[in-house]
Design a protein around this motif. Structure first.
Motif, PDB file in Angstrom:
ATOM      1  N   UNK A 157       6.292  17.032 -17.360  1.00  0.00           N
ATOM      2  CA  UNK A 157       7.432  17.439 -18.189  1.00  0.00           C
ATOM      3  C   UNK A 157       8.699  16.816 -17.612  1.00  0.00           C
ATOM      4  N   UNK A 158       9.489  16.167 -18.464  1.00  0.00           N
ATOM      5  CA  UNK A 158      10.740  15.549 -18.039  1.00  0.00           C
ATOM      6  C   UNK A 158      11.882  16.536 -18.245  1.00  0.00           C
ATOM      7  N   UNK A 159      12.624  16.797 -17.203  1.00  0.00           N
ATOM      8  CA  UNK A 159      13.778  17.701 -17.279  1.00  0.00           C
ATOM      9  C   UNK A 159      15.032  16.876 -17.013  1.00  0.00           C
ATOM     10  N   UNK A 160      15.965  16.898 -17.972  1.00  0.00           N
ATOM     11  CA  UNK A 160      17.149  16.041 -17.893  1.00  0.00           C
ATOM     12  C   UNK A 160      18.394  16.860 -17.553  1.00  0.00           C
ATOM     13  N   UNK A 161      19.357  16.156 -16.977  1.00  0.00           N
ATOM     14  CA  UNK A 161      20.661  16.742 -16.668  1.00  0.00           C
ATOM     15  C   UNK A 161      21.643  16.266 -17.733  1.00  0.00           C
ATOM     16  N   UNK A 162      21.968  17.102 -18.710  1.00  0.00           N
ATOM     17  CA  UNK A 162      22.816  16.641 -19.834  1.00  0.00           C
ATOM     18  C   UNK A 162      24.235  16.275 -19.421  1.00  0.00           C
ATOM     19  N   UNK A 163      24.630  16.616 -18.212  1.00  0.00           N
ATOM     20  CA  UNK A 163      25.979  16.283 -17.773  1.00  0.00           C
ATOM     21  C   UNK A 163      26.042  15.048 -16.906  1.00  0.00           C
ATOM     22  N   UNK A 164      24.923  14.392 -16.656  1.00  0.00           N
ATOM     23  CA  UNK A 164      24.917  13.209 -15.791  1.00  0.00           C
ATOM     24  C   UNK A 164      25.347  11.972 -16.594  1.00  0.00           C
ATOM     25  N   UNK A 165      26.126  11.090 -15.964  1.00  0.00           N
ATOM     26  CA  UNK A 165      26.619   9.895 -16.683  1.00  0.00           C
ATOM     27  C   UNK A 165      25.510   9.024 -17.261  1.00  0.00           C
ATOM     28  N   UNK A 166      24.397   8.874 -16.581  1.00  0.00           N
ATOM     29  CA  UNK A 166      23.311   8.029 -17.098  1.00  0.00           C
ATOM     30  C   UNK A 166      22.728   8.619 -18.370  1.00  0.00           C
ATOM     31  N   UNK A 167      22.539   9.937 -18.385  1.00  0.00           N
ATOM     32  CA  UNK A 167      21.988  10.591 -19.580  1.00  0.00           C
ATOM     33  C   UNK A 167      22.976  10.490 -20.735  1.00  0.00           C
TER      34      UNK A 167
ATOM     35  N   UNK B 291      20.140  20.519 -11.896  1.00  0.00           N
ATOM     36  CA  UNK B 291      20.478  19.212 -11.340  1.00  0.00           C
ATOM     37  C   UNK B 291      21.985  18.971 -11.366  1.00  0.00           C
ATOM     38  N   UNK B 292      22.446  18.261 -10.345  1.00  0.00           N
ATOM     39  CA  UNK B 292      23.850  17.860 -10.294  1.00  0.00           C
ATOM     40  C   UNK B 292      23.995  16.353 -10.116  1.00  0.00           C
ATOM     41  N   UNK B 293      23.422  15.814  -9.034  1.00  0.00           N
ATOM     42  CA  UNK B 293      23.603  14.397  -8.719  1.00  0.00           C
ATOM     43  C   UNK B 293      22.469  13.526  -9.232  1.00  0.00           C
ATOM     44  N   UNK B 294      21.466  14.103  -9.847  1.00  0.00           N
ATOM     45  CA  UNK B 294      20.324  13.340 -10.349  1.00  0.00           C
ATOM     46  C   UNK B 294      20.258  13.457 -11.871  1.00  0.00           C
ATOM     47  N   UNK B 295      19.862  12.385 -12.553  1.00  0.00           N
ATOM     48  CA  UNK B 295      19.821  12.428 -14.021  1.00  0.00           C
ATOM     49  C   UNK B 295      18.631  13.200 -14.574  1.00  0.00           C
ATOM     50  N   UNK B 296      17.491  13.145 -13.848  1.00  0.00           N
ATOM     51  CA  UNK B 296      16.296  13.797 -14.378  1.00  0.00           C
ATOM     52  C   UNK B 296      15.254  13.971 -13.275  1.00  0.00           C
ATOM     53  N   UNK B 297      14.274  14.816 -13.547  1.00  0.00           N
ATOM     54  CA  UNK B 297      13.136  15.020 -12.655  1.00  0.00           C
ATOM     55  C   UNK B 297      11.883  15.252 -13.486  1.00  0.00           C
ATOM     56  N   UNK B 298      10.755  15.118 -12.829  1.00  0.00           N
ATOM     57  CA  UNK B 298       9.461  15.433 -13.435  1.00  0.00           C
ATOM     58  C   UNK B 298       8.945  16.728 -12.812  1.00  0.00           C
ATOM     59  N   UNK B 299       8.406  17.601 -13.633  1.00  0.00           N
ATOM     60  CA  UNK B 299       7.733  18.804 -13.126  1.00  0.00           C
ATOM     61  C   UNK B 299       6.353  18.885 -13.765  1.00  0.00           C
ATOM     62  N   UNK B 300       5.409  19.407 -12.992  1.00  0.00           N
ATOM     63  CA  UNK B 300       4.068  19.724 -13.497  1.00  0.00           C
ATOM     64  C   UNK B 300       3.755  21.143 -13.057  1.00  0.00           C
ATOM     65  N   UNK B 301       2.702  21.705 -13.611  1.00  0.00           N
ATOM     66  CA  UNK B 301       2.413  23.116 -13.352  1.00  0.00           C
ATOM     67  C   UNK B 301       2.133  23.372 -11.879  1.00  0.00           C
ATOM     68  N   UNK B 302       1.302  22.530 -11.262  1.00  0.00           N
ATOM     69  CA  UNK B 302       0.988  22.667  -9.838  1.00  0.00           C
ATOM     70  C   UNK B 302       1.238  21.315  -9.176  1.00  0.00           C
ATOM     71  N   UNK B 303       2.442  21.117  -8.687  1.00  0.00           N
ATOM     72  CA  UNK B 303       2.824  19.809  -8.171  1.00  0.00           C
ATOM     73  C   UNK B 303       1.991  19.403  -6.957  1.00  0.00           C
ATOM     74  N   UNK B 304       1.754  20.350  -6.039  1.00  0.00           N
ATOM     75  CA  UNK B 304       0.974  20.023  -4.846  1.00  0.00           C
ATOM     76  C   UNK B 304      -0.437  19.583  -5.194  1.00  0.00           C
ATOM     77  N   UNK B 305      -1.085  20.327  -6.080  1.00  0.00           N
ATOM     78  CA  UNK B 305      -2.440  19.974  -6.493  1.00  0.00           C
ATOM     79  C   UNK B 305      -2.444  18.642  -7.236  1.00  0.00           C
ATOM     80  N   UNK B 306      -1.393  18.400  -8.027  1.00  0.00           N
ATOM     81  CA  UNK B 306      -1.306  17.143  -8.769  1.00  0.00           C
ATOM     82  C   UNK B 306      -1.176  15.964  -7.815  1.00  0.00           C
ATOM     83  N   UNK B 307      -0.331  16.101  -6.780  1.00  0.00           N
ATOM     84  CA  UNK B 307      -0.174  15.010  -5.819  1.00  0.00           C
ATOM     85  C   UNK B 307      -1.476  14.745  -5.069  1.00  0.00           C
ATOM     86  N   UNK B 308      -2.174  15.812  -4.709  1.00  0.00           N
ATOM     87  CA  UNK B 308      -3.456  15.648  -4.025  1.00  0.00           C
ATOM     88  C   UNK B 308      -4.459  14.958  -4.953  1.00  0.00           C
TER      89      UNK B 308
END
Length: 684
Positions: free
Chosen positions: A621-631, A583-600
């Motif tokens: 799972x929350x993945x953070x950007x340790x260099x982002x100002x918000x974090x 990540x560069x411009x975003x503070x964090x994202x969520x990931x799951x094992x199968x994102x498409x199946x999860x959304x469905x």
């Protein structure tokens, strides 16, 4: 005195419903139409039916009719054929016309082989006469006709096909296969008893020295055969209709039935002197000889349409099955009812020019239901009534052959006429995607997948690419095909999941419809390349954050403390926290094992599951950007303002869940927003 005795005896026979009386009644009712000799039976009593003395003289010249039992055992079998075998009564017209066409084709074939035949009155047409007054329908052909033995063999034995035997004789003799012979089963003639209380057949073989006969039966297990003088070569069938079926003595009714079933019979069909079949069976013609105007006209006829065909597929093949097709893609967009999977097929099934099924369901797979046209095959296994397909291995093979040919045709269009194909895919792409979802074999899925198109990060807005084109541009170090699901291109290009791949100049396909992701999940791979979402690619990434080389941002120890704190604050909702270098411009994202199946799963099942168990199923799972100002600021707030830090952490998690498409109703994430804003604005 002798004449008086004869007259008394004769009319006594009439009162006993003898065949002579039936012949007299039928021939009398058709006197006007037979005066010109146009319809075959040129017996003087037909031409001068009002001359009673002449009629009596002709009638007494015939032999006493001989009665026979049907060889195929039973009145019950006759009842089955006449009352239960066919789903619609009107098909008896189709069957009798098919028999008449066969008789004409047999005569033509034998003439071409040099066989000596009686060529009198040989106009090679099928004449149909209706008589409402007497409730009769007469079908006359100038074909090969029948001898006494053939009458008994062909009409006296149920399920015996003269056409089939004729073809077998030709094949055994090494002769050419006459493709125009229609008959296959030998039960079609008996369909007349669905509507007729009595059927009479006048016939005379075209072989030299033949004499005429009349065959008559009421369909109750017996029939009579009698010599009849002055019968013209060919066959004439008179159906004496039951009262409840008198509509088949109506001229327009018969014309409508002919239009529906027998428009493409090879021989001209005349109804009361007017030709009823004028459209050519263009699927049997050489594709190079059919003009665009002919295709337009034929498309409107078979498709009951008013537009023009967008694409035309006209081809024939002999292997692995005998097949002749003309298929059209409509110019107009599909309607709401067309999208329904239960919508009827618009392709008609013919066998040797005769309509078998107007809407053939089993000939094409469901996803090709947008096609209109005709399929004609002699190899199609039909049931005895020639109305239903028997679902066999041959039918499955036929479906596969047609599907593969259509796919190849459309794929060629996508390469040679990309603009037209792109417009087609915009209108009909949903059917192609359905084809991938409904297919069972991976090879079949990938064949159909050649046709799907998506927006691409490597192409301008509005320019779509196919999977083969995508693979053709892949670099050597790229192993997989990547896609990103988002409501629009703007959101896709600003997605945090796209940042790292964009920086590496990796092409990503953009999917805007919810079902697009399901399609690619079902496809799984294409051309030995796995198809994965960018979210899954991010979750599988093993790269670690370079805390030492990064300017600014959290140190390793700070990041670890923050992540431990986040796990505590988000307990029950978040199943893990990690730092990511993606990540560069975003503070964090969520990931799951199968994102498409999860959304469905969220779209289809979330309302049925209690909230407390939803996160345990998703395990985000929350993945953070340790260099982002918000974090970085969040890490400071842990000590200086714990409540504001907690609210901020929960809001960041909720925002990431919405961004991932894992929240059914985004309004639920606003519950703590007011308190968060209040605390954030206290110092201002």
């Amino acid at each position: 005195m002798a004449l008086r005795l004869f007259s008394t005896a004769f009319f006594k026979r009439l009162t006993l419903h003898s065949p002579v009386k039936s012949s007299y009644r039928a021939l009398s009712s058709c006197s006007k139409r037979y005066t010109s000799g146009q319809y075959g039976c040129s017996i003087p009593m037909c031409r001068r039916v009002h001359t009673t003395s002449q009629l009596l003289q002709e009638a007494v010249q015939t032999n006493e009719p001989q009665a026979y039992e049907f060889q195929a055992e039973t009145r019950m079998l006759l009842d089955i054929v006449a009352k239960s075998l066919y789903s619609e009564k009107e098909v008896f017209v189709r069957e009798l016309i098919s028999n008449a066409s066969d008789a004409i084709e047999k005569a033509r074939y034998l003439a071409l082989q040099g066989k000596e035949l009686d060529s009198s009155e040989a106009d090679m047409k099928i004449h149909i006469t209706t008589d409402k007054y007497d409730k009769t329908l007469t079908i006359q052909d100038s074909g090969i006709g029948m001898s006494r033995e053939e009458l008994i063999d062909n009409l006296g034995t149920i399920a015996r096909s003269g056409s089939k035997a004729f073809i077998q004789q030709l094949q055994e003799g090494g002769g050419a296969d006459p493709q125009s012979i229609i008959g296959q089963f030998g039960v079609g003639f008996y369909s007349a008893f669905m509507v007729a209380e009595k059927v009479e057949v006048f016939t005379k073989s075209r072989l030299p020295g033949s004499i005429g006969y009349i065959w008559a039966s009421d369909g109750c297990g017996k029939y009579t055969v009698e010599e009849c003088q002055n019968v013209e070569p060919g066959t004439k069938i008179i159906c004496h209709l039951k009262v409840e079926n008198r509509e088949f003595a109506d001229e327009q009714t018969i014309k409508d039935v002919i239009k529906k079933y027998s428009s493409f019979i090879g021989s001209p069909i005349e109804v009361n002197g007017e030709q009823a079949n004028n459209i050519k069976p263009i699927w049997l013609m050489d594709p190079k000889e059919v003009s665009p105007d002919q295709h337009d006209e034929f498309y409107r006829y078979v498709g009951s349409a008013y537009d023009k065909p967008r694409f035309v597929l006209h081809y024939r093949t002999d292997a692995p099955v005998d097949l002749r097709c003309v298929l059209y893609v409509p110019e107009g967009k599909p309607g709401l009812f067309d999208l329904n999977r239960d919508a009827e097929s618009s392709v008609s099934l013919y066998c040797r020019r005769v309509l078998i099924m107007n809407k053939a369901e089993n000939v094409l797979p469901k996803w090709l239901r947008f096609l209109k046209g005709v399929v004609d095959s002699e190899d199609i296994p039909l049931n005895l009534s020639r109305e239903l397909l028997q679902d066999s291995a041959l039918i499955r093979r036929l479906r596969t052959v047609i599907q593969n040919r259509v796919v190849r045709f459309l794929f060629d269009k996508s390469r040679k006429d990309a603009e037209s194909y792109s417009k087609f895919f915009t209108d009909y792409g949903i059917f192609i995607k359905e084809g991938i979802l409904s297919s069972q074999e991976q090879v079949e899925k990938e064949e159909i997948a050649k046709l799907i198109m998506y927006d691409s990060s490597a192409k301008p807005i509005g320019e779509k690419v196919t999977l083969p084109e995508y693979i053709g541009r892949m670099t050597d170090n790229q192993k997989d095909i990547y896609y990103l699901a988002a409501p629009s291109r703007e959101l896709a290009e600003s997605s945090p999941y796209f940042e790292a791949l964009k920086k590496r100049n990796v092409e990503v396909l953009f999917c805007y419809e919810p079902y697009d992701e399901v399609v690619l999940m079902q496809l799984q791979e294409f051309g030995n390349r796995k198809i994965i979402s960018v979210e899954k690619e991010m979750r599988q990434d093993k790269d670690a954050v370079d805390y030492e080389g990064a300017e600014g941002g959290l140190r390793r120890s700070q990041a670890n403390e923050l992540m431990d704190w986040l796990k505590t604050v988000l307990s029950g909702r978040c199943w893990g926290v990690k730092a990511t270098p993606r990540l560069e411009s975003h503070p964090c994202v969520i990931t799951v094992e199968e994102m498409g199946a999860a959304r469905h799963f969220v779209r289809t099942q979330f309302t049925q599951i209690p909230e407390e168990t939803r996160y345990s199923l998703l395990q985000p799972q929350l993945e953070i950007n340790p260099g982002h100002p918000i974090i970085m600021k969040l890490n400071e707030l842990r000590e200086s303002n714990p409540r504001l830090a907690e609210l901020t952490a929960k809001q960041l998690f909720s925002n990431a869940m919405v961004l991932a498409g894992l929240v059914e109703d985004p309004r639920t994430v606003l519950s703590s927003m007011n308190e968060l804003l209040q605390l954030a604005l206290e110092k201002h």
